[in-house]
Write an enzyme that holds these catalytic residues in place. Structure first.
Site, PDB file in Angstrom:
ATOM      1  N   CYS A 164      -8.148  -5.419   7.657  1.00 39.96           N
ATOM      2  CA  CYS A 164      -8.323  -4.665   6.410  1.00 39.96           C
ATOM      3  C   CYS A 164      -7.379  -5.128   5.306  1.00 39.96           C
ATOM      4  O   CYS A 164      -7.801  -5.315   4.152  1.00 39.96           O
ATOM      5  CB  CYS A 164      -8.151  -3.171   6.676  1.00 39.96           C
ATOM      6  SG  CYS A 164      -6.699  -2.749   7.659  1.00 39.96           S
TER       7      CYS A 164
ATOM      8  N   HIS B 246      -4.945   1.362   1.394  1.00 38.72           N
ATOM      9  CA  HIS B 246      -3.823   0.476   1.699  1.00 38.72           C
ATOM     10  C   HIS B 246      -3.278  -0.146   0.415  1.00 38.72           C
ATOM     11  O   HIS B 246      -4.046  -0.515  -0.482  1.00 38.72           O
ATOM     12  CB  HIS B 246      -4.271  -0.679   2.603  1.00 38.72           C
ATOM     13  CG  HIS B 246      -4.578  -0.290   4.019  1.00 38.72           C
ATOM     14  ND1 HIS B 246      -4.400   0.979   4.527  1.00 38.72           N
ATOM     15  CD2 HIS B 246      -5.041  -1.044   5.059  1.00 38.72           C
ATOM     16  CE1 HIS B 246      -4.753   0.987   5.817  1.00 38.72           C
ATOM     17  NE2 HIS B 246      -5.137  -0.224   6.158  1.00 38.72           N
TER      18      HIS B 246
END
Length: 338
Positions: free
Chosen positions: A130, A242
């Site tokens: 990711c 994130h």
């Protein structure tokens, strides 16, 4: 004629997001199947305005579908991806199981779509980590402009990257602290509420973690094997989204202005870099968005030809489900699904 598609791991956070995005982006599917382990049989998951009953992934007939999006973990992928491919379906896998296999393309569609030509070999395509995905979307145009020599990055990774149990643990610990309950730890080795944990994954020789090594290896495979990169991966008490603080050294000079002008026009990116108190994007603001956001682009005076920047994305969307769907779209557009 549309495709026949299955999502393997449809009851997980990423699997559910895959179904949502497939519907949102009008992926050309005539049939959609939701698959999971036997314990989830009969559970219903949403696909647009429809509810799909979950079927047993172990007994499903994969010869009846053209494409399988997998998000069921490395062990399941190592066991099932080759079997599914042998049955004739193309597999897009979200786990780390196949990422470094030399016969399996590791793809971020905005960055290296031509690598998908290699999907014919094993009929498996790997979805990167990711954090790697959002970093590659930001790094690619800059690498094309000035050649990235070295990067030092610190990640600020939300708990959703560790699954539903980790999200539940953050919620329970946060609530418990306010009412003076003892902190219970299961998903993480340290308290995550009101804290940060500077370790994601297992420790490897030399002290790096598996998550950090993934970012190094995947960057080299996707973008350029000559890039030197160091990563520190940190889990933070954020539910989704994130962040990455990146310091990048180039082969030749590149100004912050030129970098901002380039990033503003680059695919998959949104530049939000106003020199104001709120002129940047945070993880909370990235939730539900398809774009990778870049903020705080500035020159790094500590190295020659250096820039620093802040990169944010919804890890369940671009960091996982969206990238997998974009891979599927690109495979289909190139006639690689048959």
């Amino acid at each position: 004629m549309g495709l026949k598609v299955a999502v393997f791991g449809a009851t997980g956070a990423v699997g559910k997001e895959m179904l949502t995005i497939l519907h949102e982006r009008l992926f050309p599917a005539d049939e959609m199947h939701a698959l999971a382990t036997r314990k989830s049989l009969g559970v219903e998951v949403s696909y647009g305005d429809r509810d799909l009953k979950v079927k047993d992934a172990a007994t499903f007939d994969y010869s009846k579908v053209d494409l399988v999006l997998m998000s069921a973990g490395g062990d399941a992928s190592r066991e099932w991806a080759p079997k599914i491919a042998a049955a004739g379906a193309m597999v897009v896998d979200n786990s780390s199981a196949w990422r470094m296999d030399e016969d399996v393309p590791l793809v971020v569609p905005e960055v290296n779509p031509d690598a998908l030509d290699g999907a014919r070999t094993k009929r498996i395509v790997a979805n990167p980590n990711c954090s790697t995905i959002q970093m590659m979307v930001a790094f690619k145009p800059l690498h094309d402009l000035a050649g990235i020599r070295r990067a030092s990055v610190s990640t600020y990774q939300s708990v959703s990257g560790a699954g539903h149990a980790a999200m539940d643990e953050l919620w329970k610990q946060t609530r418990g602290i306010f009412v003076n309950d003892p902190v219970e730890k299961e998903a993480f080795s340290k308290q995550i509420a009101f804290n940060v944990i500077p370790r994601i994954g297992d420790l490897l020789k030399g002290g790096v973690t598996t998550e950090e090594q993934k970012m190094v290896d995947e960057t080299r495979k996707i973008l350029d094997p000559a890039i030197r990169i160091a990563a520190t991966c940190v889990r933070v008490p954020v539910f989704v989204g994130h962040g990455i603080a990146a310091h990048v050294e180039f082969d030749k000079p590149v100004s912050a202005k030129d970098a901002r002008d380039l990033l503003r026009e680059s695919p998959g990116l949104m530049l939000v870099d106003n020199r104001e108190d709120d002129g940047f994007v945070t993880p909370v603001e990235s939730v539900g968005e398809f774009a990778v956001f870049v903020s705080r682009v500035r020159e790094d005076p500590s190295v020659e030809n250096g820039l620093a920047m802040w990169i944010v994305a919804d890890n369940l969307r671009k960091g996982a489900a969206l990238n997998a769907v974009q891979i599927a779209e690109t495979l289909n557009n190139r006639g690689l699904i048959d």
